[in-house]
Design a protein around this motif. Structure first.
Motif, PDB file in Angstrom:
ATOM      1  N   ILE A 335       0.846  -1.195   0.000  1.00  0.00           N
ATOM      2  CA  ILE A 335       0.000   0.000   0.000  1.00  0.00           C
ATOM      3  C   ILE A 335       0.880   1.244   0.000  1.00  0.00           C
ATOM      4  O   ILE A 335       1.787   1.368   0.818  1.00  0.00           O
ATOM      5  N   ARG A 336       0.607   2.169  -0.886  1.00  0.00           N
ATOM      6  CA  ARG A 336       1.386   3.401  -0.978  1.00  0.00           C
ATOM      7  C   ARG A 336       0.690   4.532  -0.232  1.00  0.00           C
ATOM      8  O   ARG A 336      -0.529   4.634  -0.213  1.00  0.00           O
ATOM      9  N   LYS A 355      -5.101  -3.470  -5.169  1.00  0.00           N
ATOM     10  CA  LYS A 355      -6.121  -4.378  -4.650  1.00  0.00           C
ATOM     11  C   LYS A 355      -6.971  -3.674  -3.601  1.00  0.00           C
ATOM     12  O   LYS A 355      -6.449  -3.125  -2.634  1.00  0.00           O
ATOM     13  N   LEU A 356      -8.288  -3.709  -3.824  1.00  0.00           N
ATOM     14  CA  LEU A 356      -9.208  -3.144  -2.842  1.00  0.00           C
ATOM     15  C   LEU A 356      -9.155  -3.928  -1.533  1.00  0.00           C
ATOM     16  O   LEU A 356      -9.304  -3.370  -0.446  1.00  0.00           O
ATOM     17  N   GLN A 357      -8.895  -5.245  -1.634  1.00  0.00           N
ATOM     18  CA  GLN A 357      -8.872  -6.077  -0.419  1.00  0.00           C
ATOM     19  C   GLN A 357      -7.791  -5.611   0.551  1.00  0.00           C
ATOM     20  O   GLN A 357      -7.988  -5.646   1.773  1.00  0.00           O
ATOM     21  N   ALA A 361      -8.461  -4.403   4.253  1.00  0.00           N
ATOM     22  CA  ALA A 361      -7.822  -5.168   5.333  1.00  0.00           C
ATOM     23  C   ALA A 361      -7.078  -4.242   6.286  1.00  0.00           C
ATOM     24  O   ALA A 361      -7.086  -4.448   7.504  1.00  0.00           O
ATOM     25  N   LEU A 362      -6.426  -3.206   5.751  1.00  0.00           N
ATOM     26  CA  LEU A 362      -5.738  -2.236   6.600  1.00  0.00           C
ATOM     27  C   LEU A 362      -6.739  -1.500   7.492  1.00  0.00           C
ATOM     28  O   LEU A 362      -6.504  -1.290   8.685  1.00  0.00           O
ATOM     29  N   GLN A 363      -7.876  -1.100   6.901  1.00  0.00           N
ATOM     30  CA  GLN A 363      -8.897  -0.428   7.707  1.00  0.00           C
ATOM     31  C   GLN A 363      -9.398  -1.342   8.825  1.00  0.00           C
ATOM     32  O   GLN A 363      -9.526  -0.927   9.984  1.00  0.00           O
ATOM     33  N   ILE A 385      -6.540   1.484  -7.133  1.00  0.00           N
ATOM     34  CA  ILE A 385      -7.594   1.783  -6.153  1.00  0.00           C
ATOM     35  C   ILE A 385      -7.023   2.824  -5.205  1.00  0.00           C
ATOM     36  O   ILE A 385      -5.955   2.626  -4.638  1.00  0.00           O
ATOM     37  N   SER A 386      -7.729   3.938  -5.030  1.00  0.00           N
ATOM     38  CA  SER A 386      -7.256   4.967  -4.109  1.00  0.00           C
ATOM     39  C   SER A 386      -8.383   5.339  -3.157  1.00  0.00           C
ATOM     40  O   SER A 386      -9.561   5.198  -3.471  1.00  0.00           O
TER      41      SER A 386
END
Length: 397
Positions: A335-336, A355-357, A361-363, A385-386
């Motif tokens: 993730i950037r 990847k949206l997943q 997952a981070l959230q 995805i942003s």
């Protein structure tokens, strides 16, 4: 003196890197080797030196507490309750270690008791001669400037005898910018070999320092040994007792001879205890219910009061939020981070990934830690995805 350094990777304390370190001839350029618990027996067998255990910095919370002048022993013994509102865990599960008690504010290191229990179990199982158990931060040299070294899977930034943090390369610009809110600096002293590239961050100058010319920060400089209270090692004294049994006989004779004096001193001690009890009452009377009297249990009343204060605290500070985000972000290196901002008590972090997943997952990882984390401005494109991750704080309980 040669010592065996064991620097753990995470809270499990099963994988690590190790090195034999000589304070007289060594430097910050340490020849680390990888290992796991299965290798400990052979490593300690080939290196029968006193052991320094380095606890991952993400597992240790460093803070400071301002004490009243001439603080009594009762204040020192209840110091953990003065930082309870900064923690998201039950203080009964935490181990508190103090820095130099002659200074004010006094520095404190907080670590899970389960981690300390694990250290003691490793020591017993493999016969480790523990010299010190210290936070990883104290590898970084101490000084008047911002000092930076490459730690174990992340950067270690030290900006005071007991102040500093650890973060990965992606979060380093944001962390330095936040540190700038409290500390004015134009450059960072980076201790790195000449063949390693220094970080490049706009508006911050990194000055290379020769790592081979300095010693690690725990050598001849302030640090907090986590071996305190119930985790203070006594094996060295037991060994001395076996070697010098006659000392025990002399002490026994002295105790017998001083029995009379002890009986006389007991009355004086009871009077001192009563005086301490009264001082405790006067100290905490202003923050306890009006019907509190000197015979009540102040510890339980203070715990209830702290819980009430904690329940009324709806937000975490931005430094705590950013620390929680950094720890969770380490699990998703793909993730950037494109932007970090703090406004209106909201920590806004613009992130992107393919990847949206991963973003979700981070959230979810932050939510599980009690942080109020939400995704806004979600943009889904075929190749990117942003979203904006908004952290508002969470439930400190």
């Amino acid at each position: 003196m040669t010592e065996l350094l064991i620097q753990f990777a995470d809270a499990e304390l099963d994988s690590f890197r190790w090195a034999a370190f000589d304070e007289q001839q060594g430097s910050l350029e340490i020849d680390w080797q990888s290992g796991s618990e299965a290798d400990l027996a052979s490593i300690t067998g080939q290196n029968p030196y006193p052991v320094i255990l380095l606890i991952p910095q993400q597992c240790v919370y460093l803070t400071q507490v301002e004490l009243p002048e001439k603080a009594g022993r009762q204040v020192m013994s209840a110091i953990e309750y003065q930082v309870e509102d900064q923690l998201a865990q039950d203080i009964e599960s935490q181990h508190f270690a103090l820095g130099d008690t002659s200074e004010n504010p006094i520095s404190i290191a907080v670590v899970e008791k389960s981690i300390m229990d694990r250290c003691m179990a490793l020591s017993r199982s493999y016969g480790l001669r523990l010299s010190r158990v210290i936070p990883e931060l104290f590898l970084c040299p101490n000084g008047d400037s911002m000092n930076l070294i490459a730690g174990y899977d992340g950067w270690l930034l030290r900006y005071g005898p007991y102040r500093g943090l650890k973060c990965n390369a992606a979060a380093l610009p944001a962390m330095l910018e936040l540190v700038r809110h409290d500390h004015d600096f134009e450059s960072v002293q980076c201790f790195a070999p000449t063949n390693e590239d220094l970080p490049v961050i706009e508006n911050i100058r990194f000055e290379r320092q020769d790592a081979a010319a300095v010693l690690p920060g725990f050598v001849g400089a302030p640090c907090i040994d986590l071996q305190q209270r119930e985790y203070q090692m006594s094996s060295r004294w037991l060994d001395l007792g076996k070697m010098w049994k006659w000392i025990g006989l002399i002490l026994a004779a002295l105790f017998v001879a001083g029995a009379f004096n002890k009986a006389v001193a007991l009355q004086q001690l009871e009077a001192e205890l009563a005086d301490i009890k009264q001082q405790q009452y006067l100290l905490v009377q202003s923050v306890l219910p009006d019907d509190t009297d000197p015979d009540d249990n102040f510890k339980k009343l203070l715990i209830e009061r702290m819980k009430q204060l904690q329940a009324g605290q709806g937000e975490q500070g931005f430094m705590q939020l950013l620390a929680e985000f950094t720890n969770s972000k380490n699990q998703y290196p793909e993730i950037r981070i494109t932007r970090i901002g703090y406004q209106n008590k909201r920590l806004n972090i613009d992130i992107s990934d393919q990847k949206l997943q991963s973003i979700e997952a981070l959230q979810n990882a932050l939510v599980k830690k009690g942080v109020n984390a939400k995704l806004e401005n979600l943009s889904i494109k075929p190749d990117l995805i942003s979203a904006r991750l908004v952290l508002r704080g969470g439930d400190d309980g």
